[in-house]
Design a protein around this motif. Structure first.
Motif, PDB file in Angstrom:
ATOM      1  N   UNK A  34       0.831  -1.203   0.000  1.00  0.00           N
ATOM      2  CA  UNK A  34       0.000   0.000   0.000  1.00  0.00           C
ATOM      3  C   UNK A  34       0.864   1.252   0.000  1.00  0.00           C
ATOM      4  N   UNK A  35       1.942   1.210   0.761  1.00  0.00           N
ATOM      5  CA  UNK A  35       2.842   2.359   0.825  1.00  0.00           C
ATOM      6  C   UNK A  35       3.521   2.590  -0.520  1.00  0.00           C
ATOM      7  N   UNK A  36       3.894   1.504  -1.188  1.00  0.00           N
ATOM      8  CA  UNK A  36       4.539   1.619  -2.494  1.00  0.00           C
ATOM      9  C   UNK A  36       3.608   2.291  -3.502  1.00  0.00           C
ATOM     10  N   UNK A  37       2.335   1.938  -3.461  1.00  0.00           N
ATOM     11  CA  UNK A  37       1.358   2.556  -4.370  1.00  0.00           C
ATOM     12  C   UNK A  37       1.216   4.039  -4.051  1.00  0.00           C
ATOM     13  N   UNK A  38       1.205   4.383  -2.760  1.00  0.00           N
ATOM     14  CA  UNK A  38       1.114   5.801  -2.399  1.00  0.00           C
ATOM     15  C   UNK A  38       2.337   6.571  -2.877  1.00  0.00           C
ATOM     16  N   UNK A 132       2.029   1.900 -14.352  1.00  0.00           N
ATOM     17  CA  UNK A 132       2.783   1.203 -13.295  1.00  0.00           C
ATOM     18  C   UNK A 132       1.910   1.041 -12.057  1.00  0.00           C
ATOM     19  N   UNK A 133       1.128   2.063 -11.749  1.00  0.00           N
ATOM     20  CA  UNK A 133       0.261   1.977 -10.573  1.00  0.00           C
ATOM     21  C   UNK A 133      -0.789   0.887 -10.745  1.00  0.00           C
ATOM     22  N   UNK A 134      -1.360   0.794 -11.944  1.00  0.00           N
ATOM     23  CA  UNK A 134      -2.332  -0.272 -12.185  1.00  0.00           C
ATOM     24  C   UNK A 134      -1.685  -1.639 -12.002  1.00  0.00           C
ATOM     25  N   UNK A 135      -0.479  -1.766 -12.478  1.00  0.00           N
ATOM     26  CA  UNK A 135       0.255  -3.027 -12.349  1.00  0.00           C
ATOM     27  C   UNK A 135       0.456  -3.387 -10.886  1.00  0.00           C
ATOM     28  N   UNK A 136       0.852  -2.396 -10.092  1.00  0.00           N
ATOM     29  CA  UNK A 136       1.082  -2.631  -8.669  1.00  0.00           C
ATOM     30  C   UNK A 136      -0.230  -2.918  -7.939  1.00  0.00           C
ATOM     31  N   UNK A 137      -1.300  -2.237  -8.337  1.00  0.00           N
ATOM     32  CA  UNK A 137      -2.597  -2.474  -7.706  1.00  0.00           C
ATOM     33  C   UNK A 137      -3.088  -3.893  -7.970  1.00  0.00           C
ATOM     34  N   UNK A 138      -2.814  -4.383  -9.173  1.00  0.00           N
ATOM     35  CA  UNK A 138      -3.193  -5.755  -9.495  1.00  0.00           C
ATOM     36  C   UNK A 138      -2.435  -6.754  -8.629  1.00  0.00           C
ATOM     37  N   UNK A 139      -1.162  -6.467  -8.374  1.00  0.00           N
ATOM     38  CA  UNK A 139      -0.371  -7.337  -7.510  1.00  0.00           C
ATOM     39  C   UNK A 139      -0.917  -7.317  -6.078  1.00  0.00           C
ATOM     40  N   UNK A 140      -1.320  -6.127  -5.621  1.00  0.00           N
ATOM     41  CA  UNK A 140      -1.881  -6.014  -4.271  1.00  0.00           C
ATOM     42  C   UNK A 140      -3.185  -6.803  -4.170  1.00  0.00           C
ATOM     43  N   UNK A 164       1.632 -17.430  -4.742  1.00  0.00           N
ATOM     44  CA  UNK A 164       1.019 -16.153  -5.092  1.00  0.00           C
ATOM     45  C   UNK A 164       1.368 -15.078  -4.075  1.00  0.00           C
ATOM     46  N   UNK A 165       1.264 -15.444  -2.810  1.00  0.00           N
ATOM     47  CA  UNK A 165       1.587 -14.483  -1.747  1.00  0.00           C
ATOM     48  C   UNK A 165       3.050 -14.059  -1.840  1.00  0.00           C
ATOM     49  N   UNK A 166       3.926 -15.032  -2.032  1.00  0.00           N
ATOM     50  CA  UNK A 166       5.351 -14.739  -2.115  1.00  0.00           C
ATOM     51  C   UNK A 166       5.659 -13.838  -3.294  1.00  0.00           C
ATOM     52  N   UNK A 167       5.032 -14.117  -4.433  1.00  0.00           N
ATOM     53  CA  UNK A 167       5.271 -13.311  -5.638  1.00  0.00           C
ATOM     54  C   UNK A 167       4.836 -11.872  -5.427  1.00  0.00           C
ATOM     55  N   UNK A 168       3.636 -11.691  -4.863  1.00  0.00           N
ATOM     56  CA  UNK A 168       3.122 -10.346  -4.641  1.00  0.00           C
ATOM     57  C   UNK A 168       3.991  -9.581  -3.648  1.00  0.00           C
ATOM     58  N   UNK A 169       4.370 -10.254  -2.578  1.00  0.00           N
ATOM     59  CA  UNK A 169       5.200  -9.613  -1.564  1.00  0.00           C
ATOM     60  C   UNK A 169       6.540  -9.182  -2.131  1.00  0.00           C
ATOM     61  N   UNK A 170       7.202 -10.104  -2.819  1.00  0.00           N
ATOM     62  CA  UNK A 170       8.520  -9.797  -3.367  1.00  0.00           C
ATOM     63  C   UNK A 170       8.449  -8.699  -4.413  1.00  0.00           C
ATOM     64  N   UNK A 171       7.404  -8.678  -5.191  1.00  0.00           N
ATOM     65  CA  UNK A 171       7.265  -7.656  -6.226  1.00  0.00           C
ATOM     66  C   UNK A 171       7.345  -6.263  -5.636  1.00  0.00           C
ATOM     67  N   UNK A 172       6.524  -5.994  -4.639  1.00  0.00           N
ATOM     68  CA  UNK A 172       6.479  -4.649  -4.071  1.00  0.00           C
ATOM     69  C   UNK A 172       7.722  -4.317  -3.264  1.00  0.00           C
ATOM     70  N   UNK A 173       8.160  -5.227  -2.438  1.00  0.00           N
ATOM     71  CA  UNK A 173       9.314  -4.927  -1.604  1.00  0.00           C
ATOM     72  C   UNK A 173      10.566  -4.766  -2.451  1.00  0.00           C
ATOM     73  N   UNK A 174      10.700  -5.580  -3.490  1.00  0.00           N
ATOM     74  CA  UNK A 174      11.863  -5.439  -4.360  1.00  0.00           C
ATOM     75  C   UNK A 174      11.816  -4.141  -5.149  1.00  0.00           C
ATOM     76  N   UNK A 175      10.631  -3.759  -5.596  1.00  0.00           N
ATOM     77  CA  UNK A 175      10.495  -2.489  -6.308  1.00  0.00           C
ATOM     78  C   UNK A 175      10.964  -1.343  -5.427  1.00  0.00           C
TER      79      UNK A 175
END
Length: 221
Positions: A34-38, A132-140, A164-175
């Motif tokens: 959520x913070x990454x999207x903000x 990019x935001x849409x992409x991140x929102x889809x991951x969330x 799925x959980x691992x992929x979503x988590x790693x996506x945002x934190x790595x970004x």
């Protein structure tokens, strides 16, 4: 656009899902996402603010150019009148003023052209950030869906849900790690975020309709 803002947008847009740093194991995944999207919302606001300044500067230069051209035409009329009245001294003064105007016109025209280029570039950045935001929102959303399924399903978390959980988590934190996004930076208000989301949705729907119309037209439908 300032080099700092350009670099910031570039890092956000160029972030790859396949070649990023490992996620921080102790981070709260959903809060981090959520913070990454903000943070992306903040970047969009900054680019739009810069875009507003460029548009304002272009407007001022355009108005000044129109005024100069009008002044130049008015002087031409006065020069003709002065010469008819045998006042060559007045005509010379008007011609001198015309030459000063003519020296300024190319600068104003270049300013307008540069502003137009910057305006187009910034509009492209906004579009890319929204994508990019849409992409991140889809991951969330994928993370939340997987989390809900894991909590309601019997026997714990299935391997596919865990993935799925691992992929979503790693996506945002790595970004956030790779792009240098700081959790300490300010965030947008809830109202602003909602407005940006609504604008983003409307813009996306319009682009989709335009693309479909163009395809149908090409196919002769």
């Amino acid at each position: 656009m300032s080099e700092k803002l350009t670099s910031r947008v570039g890092r956000i847009i160029s972030g790859s899902f396949n070649a990023l740093l490992d996620a921080v194991e102790d981070a709260a995944p959903e809060v981090t996402m959520e913070q990454a999207i903000r943070e992306v919302d903040d970047a969009i606001e900054d680019v739009r603010s810069e875009l507003g300044k460029i548009i304002a500067a272009k407007h001022v230069a355009t108005k000044k150019l129109a005024d100069k051209n009008a002044q130049h035409e008015d002087l031409s009329v006065k020069i003709d009148f002065a010469l008819k009245e045998k006042r060559e001294d007045l005509a010379e003064a008007a011609v001198a003023q015309q030459l000063d105007i003519e020296a300024q016109v190319p600068v104003l025209e270049q300013t307008i052209a540069d502003s137009s280029d910057s305006e187009k570039e910034l509009e492209g950045y906004v579009a890319a950030l929204l994508a990019k935001r849409r992409e991140m929102s889809e991951e969330l959303k994928a993370f939340r869906d997987a989390k809900a399924a894991s909590q309601s399903g019997p026997g714990g978390v299935s391997p596919s849900i865990s993935a799925d959980i691992s992929k979503a988590t790693k996506t945002f934190e790595r970004i956030m790690d790779r792009q240098g996004v700081s959790l300490s930076q300010g965030t947008t208000s809830a109202k602003t975020a909602a407005q940006l989301q609504e604008l983003e949705q409307l813009s996306q729907e319009n682009r989709i309709k335009e693309r479909l119309t163009a395809i149908k037209s090409r196919l002769g439908e």
